[in-house]
Design an enzyme around this catalytic site. Structure first.
Site, PDB file in Angstrom:
ATOM      1  N   LYS A  11       0.847  -1.198   0.000  1.00 13.81           N
ATOM      2  CA  LYS A  11       0.000   0.000   0.000  1.00 13.81           C
ATOM      3  C   LYS A  11       0.871   1.233   0.000  1.00 13.81           C
ATOM      4  O   LYS A  11       2.034   1.230   0.433  1.00 13.81           O
ATOM      5  CB  LYS A  11      -0.944   0.008   1.212  1.00 13.81           C
ATOM      6  CG  LYS A  11      -0.273   0.042   2.588  1.00 13.81           C
ATOM      7  CD  LYS A  11       0.148   1.417   3.058  1.00 13.81           C
ATOM      8  CE  LYS A  11       0.847   1.386   4.406  1.00 13.81           C
ATOM      9  NZ  LYS A  11       1.512   2.669   4.761  1.00 13.81           N
ATOM     10  N   PRO A 101       8.948  -3.992  -0.065  1.00 17.34           N
ATOM     11  CA  PRO A 101      10.094  -3.586   0.756  1.00 17.34           C
ATOM     12  C   PRO A 101       9.867  -3.852   2.241  1.00 17.34           C
ATOM     13  O   PRO A 101       8.750  -3.691   2.755  1.00 17.34           O
ATOM     14  CB  PRO A 101      10.208  -2.083   0.476  1.00 17.34           C
ATOM     15  CG  PRO A 101       9.617  -1.905  -0.880  1.00 17.34           C
ATOM     16  CD  PRO A 101       8.515  -2.907  -0.970  1.00 17.34           C
ATOM     17  N   GLY A 105       7.572   1.286   4.945  1.00 17.00           N
ATOM     18  CA  GLY A 105       6.397   2.135   4.952  1.00 17.00           C
ATOM     19  C   GLY A 105       5.328   1.710   3.969  1.00 17.00           C
ATOM     20  O   GLY A 105       4.406   2.476   3.675  1.00 17.00           O
ATOM     21  N   ALA A 111       0.667  -6.889   5.283  1.00 16.13           N
ATOM     22  CA  ALA A 111       0.156  -7.639   4.136  1.00 16.13           C
ATOM     23  C   ALA A 111       0.336  -9.133   4.345  1.00 16.13           C
ATOM     24  O   ALA A 111      -0.573  -9.931   4.064  1.00 16.13           O
ATOM     25  CB  ALA A 111       0.883  -7.181   2.868  1.00 16.13           C
ATOM     26  N   ASP A 143      -2.822  -1.660   9.853  1.00 19.95           N
ATOM     27  CA  ASP A 143      -2.803  -1.751   8.389  1.00 19.95           C
ATOM     28  C   ASP A 143      -3.306  -3.088   7.860  1.00 19.95           C
ATOM     29  O   ASP A 143      -3.511  -3.233   6.645  1.00 19.95           O
ATOM     30  CB  ASP A 143      -1.380  -1.531   7.867  1.00 19.95           C
ATOM     31  CG  ASP A 143      -0.893  -0.108   8.047  1.00 19.95           C
ATOM     32  OD1 ASP A 143      -1.728   0.795   8.239  1.00 19.95           O
ATOM     33  OD2 ASP A 143       0.335   0.109   8.010  1.00 19.95           O
TER      34      ASP A 143
END
Length: 305
Positions: A11, A101, A105, A111, A143
């Site tokens: 994201k 990555p 961030g 995820a 998140d």
């Protein structure tokens, strides 16, 4: 039981509005999440106990040595939480293939947690548990629910209360990664320190009307002008080299730029696929980034493949 593989996107925060520090140590946020086509894959298969392995996806320069493979791994925590809610043993091996990555961030760990929830629910044939996955996801991290949902959404509270956002067309991105990560708690702490030093009241964040209109219209130029991240000054303060990366991307023609989340990955919006390719090539030649990758969005959230 056959292995189950789930693909899950990274994201970028198109808007990250950070409210005042609350009594519980958190901040109220306005997060406009946008899922992009950098994907991790998590495969769940039967095992004698909970175990996780990590490898880099082909051609992905990710620091897998920085991904924990013990109880601190978010995917493993997700599997254990789901097993506890189902009343089963967490006997699963999670094989994570990373292209997002690490500590960049872009919510790679979150995820993977979302992918693990979906993969384990399917592995354990717990289809009745699928509607409860967003609630479990919110218990793991702010998140994680968005990684299940994908596309574009506003996240309120700590970012976990999601509302889909109307979005037209496809947006094209270039991401510049940096060596080493940035600690999200450290960036928030620096943000609080900088605000306290300024001595000005911190307003409550609200979704940007300009951003919503740009997304609905599919207007990349307007979107580039509306990108904002309240954590960016703190991230740049902790990693001054990010200022040069951001300046370079803008000088090379990016429509907009910002630090992604708490950094240190930086995001640059392009006008088209060809513009993104040219921008990525030019940015890579400057040497201001560890790696330069292209992606587009929005894309769906965690998906069984």
């Amino acid at each position: 039981m056959n292995p189950v593989t789930v693909r899950v996107p990274a994201k970028v925060n198109l808007q990250l509005g950070v409210g005042p520090l609350r009594d519980d140590g958190y901040h109220d946020l306005v997060n406009v999440f946008h899922a992009v086509s950098l994907f991790d894959e998590v495969t769940a298969l039967p095992a004698d106990g909970p175990v996780v392995t990590v490898e880099a996806a082909p051609d992905a320069q990710v620091a897998i040595e920085d991904v924990p493979v013990d109880g601190d791994n978010l995917a493993l925590r997700a599997a254990r939480l789901l097993a506890e809610s189902l009343g089963v043993e967490p006997n699963v091996e999670l094989r994570i293939r990373k292209a997002i990555p690490v500590a960049g961030g872009m919510a790679g760990g979150s995820a993977d947690a979302a992918a693990a929830l979906l993969a384990c629910a399917r592995l354990w044939r717990a289809d009745l548990a699928l509607p409860s996955l967003p609630d479990l996801a919110a218990r793991i991290g702010s998140d994680v629910p968005f990684a299940l949902l994908g596309d574009t959404a506003i996240g309120l509270g700590r970012g976990e209360r999601l509302t889909p956002v109307e979005t037209s067309g496809t947006f094209h991105w270039v991401f510049a990664t940096a060596g080493g990560g940035l600690s999200t708690p450290a960036v928030y702490a620096e943000c609080d320190r900088m605000r306290e030093a300024q001595g000005e009241p911190v307003p409550w964040p609200r979704p940007s009307e300009a951003l919503m209109k740009a997304l609905a219209a599919g207007d990349a130029h307007a979107l580039g002008a509306a990108l904002t991240n309240d954590l960016q000054p703190a991230a740049v303060m902790l990693r001054p080299s990010l200022r040069r990366t951001l300046d370079t991307g803008r000088e090379l023609g990016a429509l907009g730029s910002l630090v992604s989340g708490s950094g240190p990955t930086t995001a640059f919006l392009a006008e088209s696929p060809d513009h993104a390719a040219d921008l990525a090539a030019a940015l890579a030649q400057t040497g201001v980034a560890r790696q330069v990758v292209r992606a587009h969005g929005p894309v769906p959230g965690a998906t069984v493949v």
